[in-house]
Write an enzyme that holds these catalytic residues in place. Structure first.
Site, PDB file in Angstrom:
ATOM      1  N   SER A  43     -30.912 -30.523 -10.122  1.00  0.00           N
ATOM      2  CA  SER A  43     -31.361 -30.034  -8.815  1.00  0.00           C
ATOM      3  C   SER A  43     -32.782 -29.480  -8.834  1.00  0.00           C
ATOM      4  O   SER A  43     -33.385 -29.319  -7.775  1.00  0.00           O
ATOM      5  CB  SER A  43     -30.408 -28.957  -8.293  1.00  0.00           C
ATOM      6  OG  SER A  43     -30.483 -27.785  -9.074  1.00  0.00           O
ATOM      7  N   LYS A 120     -32.741 -21.803  -8.695  1.00  0.00           N
ATOM      8  CA  LYS A 120     -33.469 -22.463  -7.606  1.00  0.00           C
ATOM      9  C   LYS A 120     -34.815 -21.764  -7.431  1.00  0.00           C
ATOM     10  O   LYS A 120     -35.133 -20.794  -8.119  1.00  0.00           O
ATOM     11  CB  LYS A 120     -32.681 -22.366  -6.289  1.00  0.00           C
ATOM     12  CG  LYS A 120     -31.248 -22.854  -6.337  1.00  0.00           C
ATOM     13  CD  LYS A 120     -31.120 -24.349  -6.432  1.00  0.00           C
ATOM     14  CE  LYS A 120     -29.651 -24.764  -6.476  1.00  0.00           C
ATOM     15  NZ  LYS A 120     -29.494 -26.224  -6.718  1.00  0.00           N
TER      16      LYS A 120
END
Length: 279
Positions: A43, A120
Site C-alpha cells: 500500500s 500510511k
C-alpha cells in the site's frame, strides 16, 4: 568450595534471570525509543516495498497507550495486546510529551477498531477538508500539485510471506512479466514531496469531502489504488480518521529490505535499500 558454589548460584536460575532482564530491557527500549516494523503489503509503494524492515521512531510524537508493545507468540498461546498493558492510558486522546506529526510524515499507527498496526502517510491535519477528485487530492479546496514522474516497474509474481501479486496499469500480464504503474510526484502544502503510484481510474478516485475532526488525522497510502486508508470509514473496513493517541511513531529510515518470503532470506536482500531514508 561450598562458598564458591553459593556465590555462583544455580545455573538454571541465573539463566532465567538473564533472560528476564534481557526481555525487560528490550521491552523498555521498544516502548520508549524504537519499534521494529516489517512492511507486509504494497500500500505504500514505491516509498516502502513489501519486505522493507525499519525501526519506528517512537519519540517523535510522545507516548500514549499505543506506545506499549503487543506481545503475540501464537506458538506459545500468548496474545497480549498493547491495550491490555496500557489501556488505562486510553480515552482522552492525549499523549505524554506529545508532538503533532507534520503533513507528509509516514506514520505507524494503531487501527482505531482492529488494533492492528498500519503504516500510511499523513495527508489531512485536524480541521482540514480533504477530497479526492479524478485521483487528485484537494486540501481545503486547493488541489495538490502533481507532476508525471515516469513509470514504476516490478515483476508480476507473488510477493512477501502472503504471496500477494501486484496490480498493474498494463494488466493483465502473465507471471514473470513486467507490471507497470504510472508514477507521479505529489507536492503537499508546505512543500513536502513524495511519489505516488496510479493504475488508472478506480472507485476511490472520486470521493466526497472529509472534514478531519480535531485531534484526528487523515491518512493515505502512496500506492493510491491499492490502499485501505482514510477514504473508507472504519465501518466499511477502512481506516477512517485516526485519533492522536493511536499514533505509534514516525518511519524515518529503512534498515534493510528482503525481496523473498522471509526477512531471514538474506540472499534476497535488496542491495539498494540499506539505511535508505523514508521520504
Amino acid at each position: 568450595m561450598a562458598d564458591d558454589a553459593k556465590k555462583k548460584g544455580n545455573p538454571i536460575v541465573e539463566t532465567i534471570k538473564t533472560i528476564v532482564y534481557a526481555l525487560l530491557i528490550a521491552g523498555v527500549f521498544r516502548t520508549l525509543f524504537f519499534q521494529p516494523f516489517w512492511i507486509p503489503s504494497g500500500s505504500m509503494k514505491e516509498t516502502l516495498l513489501i519486505g522493507d524492515f525499519l525501526f519506528v521512531n517512537k519519540m517523535a510524537y510522545g507516548y500514549s497507550f499505543a506506545s506499549c508493545p503487543s506481545v503475540i507468540l501464537p506458538g506459545f498461546g500468548i496474545n497480549i495486546d498493547a491495550e491490555d498493558i496500557c489501556g488505562v492510558m486510553r480515552g482522552d486522546n492525549s499523549r505524554l510529551f506529545g508532538s503533532e506529526p507534520e503533513r507528509g510524515d509516514v506514520v505507524v499507527f494503531r487501527h482505531p477498531v482492529s488494533g492492528r498496526d498500519f503504516i500510511k502517510r499523513v495527508i489531512g491535519m485536524p480541521g482540514d477538508r480533504v477530497q479526492v477528485q479524478g485521483g487528485v487530492v484537494s486540501i481545503n479546496g486547493t488541489p495538490v500539485e502533481l507532476q508525471p514522474d515516469g513509470v514504476f516497474e516490478e515483476i508480476y509474481e507473488p510477493q512477501g510471506p502472503q504471496g500477494t501479486r501486484p496490480r498493474c496499469s498494463n494488466g493483465p500480464v502473465g507471471n514473470g512479466a513486467i507490471c507497470e504503474k504510472m508514477r507521479m510526484l505529489e507536492t503537499l502544502p508546505g512543500g513536502r514531496q513524495h511519489t505516488i503510484l496510479d493504475i488508472g481510474e478506480q472507485g476511490m478516485d472520486d470521493t466526497g469531502v472529509y472534514l478531519v475532526p480535531e485531534g484526528h488525522y487523515f491518512f493515505l497510502g502512496d500506492n493510491r489504488d491499492n490502499s485501505s486508508d482514510s477514504r473508507l470509514p472504519q465501518s466499511a473496513g477502512g481506516v477512517g480518521f485516526v485519533p492522536f493517541e493511536n499514533l505509534i511513531g514516525r518511519a524515518d529510515r529503512i534498515m534493510f529490505s528482503s525481496a523473498g518470503r522471509s526477512m531471514l532470506f538474506f540472499w534476497t536482500w535488496r542491495s539498494d535499500r540499506f539505511f535508505k531514508a523514508v521520504q
